[in-house]
Design a protein around this motif. Structure first.
Motif, PDB file in Angstrom:
ATOM      1  N   THR A   1       0.864  -1.179  -0.126  1.00 23.35           N
ATOM      2  CA  THR A   1       0.015  -0.105   0.012  1.00 23.35           C
ATOM      3  C   THR A   1       0.901   1.488   0.176  1.00 23.35           C
ATOM      4  OG1 THR A   1      -1.465  -1.202   1.364  1.00 23.35           O
ATOM      5  CG2 THR A   1      -1.782   1.259   1.391  1.00 23.35           C
ATOM      6  N   ASP A   2       1.752   1.268   0.758  1.00 21.62           N
ATOM      7  CA  ASP A   2       2.627   2.335   0.997  1.00 21.62           C
ATOM      8  C   ASP A   2       3.472   2.822  -0.477  1.00 21.62           C
ATOM      9  OD1 ASP A   2       4.119   0.015   1.362  1.00 21.62           O
ATOM     10  OD2 ASP A   2       5.853   1.095   2.446  1.00 21.62           O
TER      11      ASP A   2
ATOM     12  N   ASP B   1       0.867   4.218  -2.811  1.00 22.48           N
ATOM     13  CA  ASP B   1       0.361   5.540  -2.561  1.00 22.48           C
ATOM     14  C   ASP B   1       1.619   6.432  -3.005  1.00 22.48           C
ATOM     15  OD1 ASP B   1      -1.914   4.702  -1.265  1.00 22.48           O
ATOM     16  OD2 ASP B   1      -1.201   4.642   0.673  1.00 22.48           O
ATOM     17  N   ALA B   2       2.756   5.986  -3.033  1.00 22.93           N
ATOM     18  CA  ALA B   2       3.921   6.854  -3.157  1.00 22.93           C
ATOM     19  C   ALA B   2       4.009   6.993  -4.778  1.00 22.93           C
ATOM     20  CB  ALA B   2       5.243   6.325  -2.663  1.00 22.93           C
TER      21      ALA B   2
ATOM     22  N   GLU C   1       1.292   9.456  -5.901  1.00 23.75           N
ATOM     23  CA  GLU C   1       1.643  10.685  -5.414  1.00 23.75           C
ATOM     24  C   GLU C   1       2.798  11.398  -6.504  1.00 23.75           C
ATOM     25  OE1 GLU C   1       3.426  11.188  -1.300  1.00 23.75           O
ATOM     26  OE2 GLU C   1       1.323  10.300  -0.553  1.00 23.75           O
TER      27      GLU C   1
ATOM     28  N   ASN D   1      12.242   0.624   1.159  1.00 23.21           N
ATOM     29  CA  ASN D   1      11.171   1.565   1.208  1.00 23.21           C
ATOM     30  C   ASN D   1      10.309   1.954   0.230  1.00 23.21           C
ATOM     31  OD1 ASN D   1      12.472   3.913   0.591  1.00 23.21           O
ATOM     32  ND2 ASN D   1      13.661   4.325   2.686  1.00 23.21           N
ATOM     33  N   ALA D   2       9.404   2.716   0.605  1.00 22.29           N
ATOM     34  CA  ALA D   2       8.766   3.130  -0.739  1.00 22.29           C
ATOM     35  C   ALA D   2       9.470   4.020  -1.748  1.00 22.29           C
ATOM     36  CB  ALA D   2       7.374   3.806  -0.211  1.00 22.29           C
ATOM     37  N   GLU D   3      10.159   5.108  -1.074  1.00 20.12           N
ATOM     38  CA  GLU D   3      10.991   5.901  -1.835  1.00 20.12           C
ATOM     39  C   GLU D   3      11.913   5.101  -2.792  1.00 20.12           C
ATOM     40  OE1 GLU D   3      12.350   9.273  -3.477  1.00 20.12           O
ATOM     41  OE2 GLU D   3      10.546   9.290  -2.517  1.00 20.12           O
TER      42      GLU D   3
END
Length: 81
Positions: A11-12, A15-16, A19, A67-69
């Motif tokens: 999910t993260d 979303d990223a 965005e 991580n998402a980034e």
């Protein structure tokens, strides 16, 4: 615009990517993979949705340990963005 398929548990990451302006779809079946330019999997289950033997022309990114980034950066690099 590239279409990025993302495993439902990420999910993260979804979303990223949204965005950042990317078009994102959930990966539920083999047909979902067929339409994607890039796929992001969790790496938790190597046989995602029974798709261990599916071949695709799309880039596949294993998000396990990132991580998402980091995942967004890998996706954009694979897509040449």
């Amino acid at each position: 615009m590239a279409l990025i398929g993302v495993e439902g548990t990420l999910t993260d990451v979804k979303d990223a990517l949204k965005e950042r302006g990317h078009q994102v779809v959930d990966l539920h079946s083999e047909e979902d993979v067929d339409q994607c330019d890039c796929c992001v999997i969790s790496g938790q289950d190597k046989d995602v949705m029974g798709m261990s033997t599916i071949s695709t022309d799309a880039s596949v990114i294993n998000a396990d340990g990132y991580n998402a980034e980091n995942v967004c950066q890998m996706v954009e690099k694979k897509l040449g963005i």
